[in-house]
Enzyme design. Structure first.
Site, mmCIF file in Angstrom:
data_model
loop_
_atom_site.group_PDB
_atom_site.id
_atom_site.type_symbol
_atom_site.label_atom_id
_atom_site.label_comp_id
_atom_site.label_asym_id
_atom_site.label_seq_id
_atom_site.Cartn_x
_atom_site.Cartn_y
_atom_site.Cartn_z
ATOM 1 C CD GLU A 191 -2.755 0.951 2.639
ATOM 2 O OE1 GLU A 191 -3.043 -0.197 3.072
ATOM 3 O OE2 GLU A 191 -3.117 1.979 3.191
ATOM 4 C CD GLU A 196 -4.923 7.080 6.380
ATOM 5 O OE1 GLU A 196 -5.035 7.547 7.536
ATOM 6 O OE2 GLU A 196 -5.013 5.879 6.126
ATOM 7 C CG ASP A 243 -1.764 5.014 3.272
ATOM 8 O OD1 ASP A 243 -2.201 5.795 4.113
ATOM 9 O OD2 ASP A 243 -1.042 4.048 3.536
#
Ligand code: NAG
Length: 254
Positions: A71, A75, A73
Site C-alpha cells: 500500500e 490520508e 497512502d
C-alpha cells in the site's frame, strides 16, 4: 463503491467527484484499472470548516490477503475550524507498514483544489504536492528494506469517520451537526511507469536509470523537511525501545 459518491459540477464549473460522510455512511470510489508502477495525479479540495474526526484518503493498494498487502497512502486528517489539516503518508510492503511521515501545508487545502501525486516506479516512491516533492522512499530492497515491487495496485479515494484517533489523537470528536462533510476530487490522471519506459513524468528528475534525486528535488525535500514535516517514524525513538529503528532509517535515501 459505496455511500454518497457523486459526479457534480463544482463551483468553478468543472466536473468533480464529491464524496460525502454523514452519520450513516462513509463513501468511496476506486479506479477501474490496476497498475504495476505508475504515476497518479489528482486534485482534491478538502472538507472546509470543522472537519475534526474526518479522514479523507487517496491511496493505492494490492488485492488479496491483508497480511501480505502492499500500500502507498495519503490520508488527510481533519481538524477544528482554523486549525491545520495534517497530511499523513505511509507505505506497506508485503504487510509491513509503520513508515509514517506527516506534514502540514503552507496553504489552506480546503479553500481550493491542490494537486497530490504519487509516483511509484522501480526505484522510488515519491509524494508530491502541487508538483513539489514532499517525501521520497528509495527502493533499498538490496539492503533488506521493504519495497512494493511485484504486485499491481488499485487506486482508491474515501472519506470516513475516525474520531477515535484522527484529530489531536482522538481528543476532538466529529461534530455531526456539521454533516454531511464533503471532499471534492477532480482531474484524475494515471500513467504507466513501466521499468522499460522513460516517461519524464515518472522519474525524479535526471533520468530513468538515475538512482539519485536531482538537486532541485533534493532542495525541495530539505525545504519541506524543515518547514512542513511534523512527524517522521525514523526520528521517533520511543517507538523502538526494543530494537533498532527500521533498516532504511540508516541508509542513504536521496
Ligand atoms: C490540529 O491542530 C492542532 C493545533 O494547531 C495541531 O496540534 C494538530 O496537529 C492538528 N492536526 C490534527 C490532525 O489534529
Amino acid at each position: 463503491m459505496w455511500g454518497n459518491a457523486k459526479v457534480v459540477t463544482d463551483s468553478s464549473g468543472q466536473q468533480a467527484i464529491a464524496l460525502t460522510l454523514d452519520q450513516s455512511t462513509s463513501s468511496a470510489f476506486r479506479s477501474k484499472k490496476t497498475c504495476l508502477f505508475c504515476r497518479i495525479d489528482i486534485e482534491i479540495k478538502l472538507v472546509p470548516g470543522n472537519s475534526a474526526g474526518t479522514v479523507t484518503t487517496f491511496y493505492m493498494i494490492t488485492e488479496g490477503a491483508w497480511e501480505f498487502h502492499d500500500e502507498i497512502d495519503i490520508e488527510f486528517l481533519g481538524n477544528s475550524t482554523g486549525d491545520p489539516y495534517t497530511m499523513h503518508t505511509n507505505m506497506y510492503a508485503r504487510g509491513q507498514g509503520g513508515r509514517e511521515k506527516q506534514y502540514k501545508f503552507d496553504f489552506d487545502p480546503t479553500q481550493d483544489y491542490h494537486k497530490y501525486t504519487i509516483i511509484w516506479n522501480k526505484d522510488w516512491i515519491l509524494f508530491l504536492v502541487d508538483d513539489k516533492l514532499y517525501r521520497q522512499i528509495k527502493n533499498n530492497q538490496i539492503y533488506g528494506a521493504p519495497y512494493p515491487y511485484y504486485y499491481p495496485m488499485r487506486v482508491y479515494a474515501t472519506i470516513w469517520d475516525a474520531e477515535n484517533w484522527a484529530t489531536q489523537g482522538g481528543r476532538v470528536k466529529t461534530d455531526w451537526s456539521q454533516a454531511p462533510f464533503t471532499a471534492y476530487f477532480r482531474n484524475y490522471r494515471s500513467i504507466s511507469c513501466s521499468p522499460f519506459g522513460n516517461d519524464p513524468l515518472c522519474v525524479p528528475g535526471s533520468g530513468w536509470f538515475s538512482q539519485q534525486l536531482d538537486d532541485s528535488r533534493k532542495q525541495q525535500l530539505t525545504q519541506v523537511d524543515s518547514n512542513n514535516k511534523i512527524y517522521d517514524y525514523c526520528q521517533d525513538p520511543k517507538r523502538y525501545k526494543n530494537g533498532p529503528p527500521p533498516k532504511e532509517c540508516g541508509l542513504p535515501s536521496k
